[in-house]
Design a protein around this motif. Structure first.
Motif, PDB file in Angstrom:
ATOM      1  N   LYS A 166       0.674  -1.287   0.267  1.00 48.96           N
ATOM      2  CA  LYS A 166       0.138  -0.138   0.144  1.00 48.96           C
ATOM      3  C   LYS A 166       0.653   0.789  -0.117  1.00 48.96           C
ATOM      4  O   LYS A 166       1.728   1.657   0.417  1.00 48.96           O
ATOM      5  N   TYR A 201      -7.328  -1.954   4.614  1.00 46.50           N
ATOM      6  CA  TYR A 201      -7.659  -1.948   3.384  1.00 46.50           C
ATOM      7  C   TYR A 201      -9.029  -0.959   3.539  1.00 46.50           C
ATOM      8  O   TYR A 201     -10.066  -0.287   3.197  1.00 46.50           O
ATOM      9  N   ASP A 206      -9.630   1.680   4.841  1.00 45.71           N
ATOM     10  CA  ASP A 206      -9.205   2.982   4.632  1.00 45.71           C
ATOM     11  C   ASP A 206     -10.273   3.583   3.281  1.00 45.71           C
ATOM     12  O   ASP A 206     -10.361   4.651   2.671  1.00 45.71           O
ATOM     13  N   ARG A 207     -10.948   2.816   2.710  1.00 47.07           N
ATOM     14  CA  ARG A 207     -12.604   3.102   1.644  1.00 47.07           C
ATOM     15  C   ARG A 207     -13.016   4.185   2.671  1.00 47.07           C
ATOM     16  O   ARG A 207     -14.100   4.043   3.473  1.00 47.07           O
ATOM     17  N   GLY A 246     -14.902   2.094   5.399  1.00 51.38           N
ATOM     18  CA  GLY A 246     -14.338   2.514   6.480  1.00 51.38           C
ATOM     19  C   GLY A 246     -14.902   3.080   7.891  1.00 51.38           C
ATOM     20  O   GLY A 246     -15.632   2.534   8.969  1.00 51.38           O
TER      21      GLY A 246
END
Ligand code: UTP
Length: 295
Positions: free
Chosen positions: A142, A275, A278-279, A283
């Motif tokens: 990432k 992940y 972080d979305r 998130g």
């Protein structure tokens, strides 16, 4: 040392022929590269990283039981036409964006999983006489920009071979390829003087490990052709890189990013959490659920 002019890196190799034994029974039928991190297969993150780096051709070294990977990057005709009829345009766009351009993906089989070095060698005819990127898809990195984009910039400055490296706790070095460094060129780039695959902890030349991203010159193929099995009885890429090191420059690049080893259960679970958090669409809803679970 001889130095080739910096030919452009246009192709990437994804070795995906491994057995994925650490993920059985999930990988009995499903290739481990098709396991999902949030809602995308692991392999797709690697392809997107390569696209971001300007790569134009994607070479997958597959094996038995890996056809799902080929299908994933193909046109799903019935599905796409059904989505179109139903006016599901957002979903249709998701599918279209996963497909490489016509003719931009090649698939070659490694009939026997004889090791990473052997898998890379299987791509020799498709790569031909040009430098290429190599990415192990289960090492999910990432970073912004992605690791391959950072490495290609370094390659454009220095030429030669570039290897992504990162520091691990000293007691873990025996699980990886380890590099010894010499001259520093900038904050992140050093020349490499030695490499060793899975050294004993006391013999490791540093705590910097090879992290699954490489830019390699095509001369690696003639070294791989002659390579005898090494650590674990497998044909090791590191052993051929050690031989090439006597003729060509190798640079270690300490990339800016975080690695998740999705070939390992803990790394895979961590990737899903990182992940998802972080979305923007997931998130904020996922964080309270996670907090609750941890309590
Ligand atoms: P791994 O060391 O993760 O092995 O391979 P593996 O077989 O995939 O998984 P485990 O250890 O049994 O759970 C590192 C990378 O090299 C590829 C794998 O697909 C993975 O991307 N590989 C490995 C090959 O393509 N061929 C091989 O013969 C060995």
């Amino acid at each position: 040392m001889s130095q080739k002019p910096h030919k452009r890196v246009r192709k990437v190799v994804f070795p995906v022929a491994g057995l994925g034994t650490r993920f059985l029974p999930a990988t009995k039928v499903i290739p481990k590269e098709m396991l999902t991190v949030v809602d995308k297969p692991v392999i797709q993150y690697a392809v997107e990283e390569a696209i971001e780096a300007g790569i134009e051709h994607f070479v997958f070294v597959t094996g038995r039981g890996k056809v799902a990977i080929e299908d994933h990057f193909d046109l799903a005709f019935e599905l796409e036409s059904t989505l179109k009829t139903r006016g599901k345009n957002a979903e249709l766009e998701i599918l279209k964006s996963t497909r490489p351009l016509f003719g931009a993906a090649s698939f070659v089989r490694q009939q026997e999983p004889l090791g990473l070095g052997h898998a890379v060698w299987c791509a020799r005819d498709i790569i031909g006489d040009e430098p290429f990127a190599l990415a192990l898809p289960d090492m999910l990195i990432k970073g912004v920009p992605g690791c391959l984009a950072q490495m290609i910039e370094t390659y454009n400055n220095h030429g030669g071979n570039v290897i992504a490296v990162e520091e691990v706790p000293h007691e873990h070095v025996n699980r990886y390829g380890v590099v010894a460094l010499d001259k520093q060129f900038d904050d992140r780039t050093h020349s490499i003087t030695a490499m060793v695959e899975k050294p004993k902890i006391e013999d490791a030349p540093s705590d910097l490990i090879i992290s699954g991203r490489y830019i390699l010159q095509p001369e690696i193929f003639s070294k791989l052709a002659e390579q005898k099995p090494g650590a674990g009885g497998e044909i090791q890429l590191t052993d051929s890189m050690i031989e090439l090191l006597t003729d060509q420059n190798f640079f270690a690049y300490r990339f800016d990013g975080k690695t998740y080893d999705c070939g390992d259960k803990i790394g895979y679970l961590a990737a899903n959490v990182a992940y998802a958090l972080d979305r923007p669409d997931i998130g904020p809803k996922f964080r309270p659920v996670l907090d609750q679970l941890i309590k």
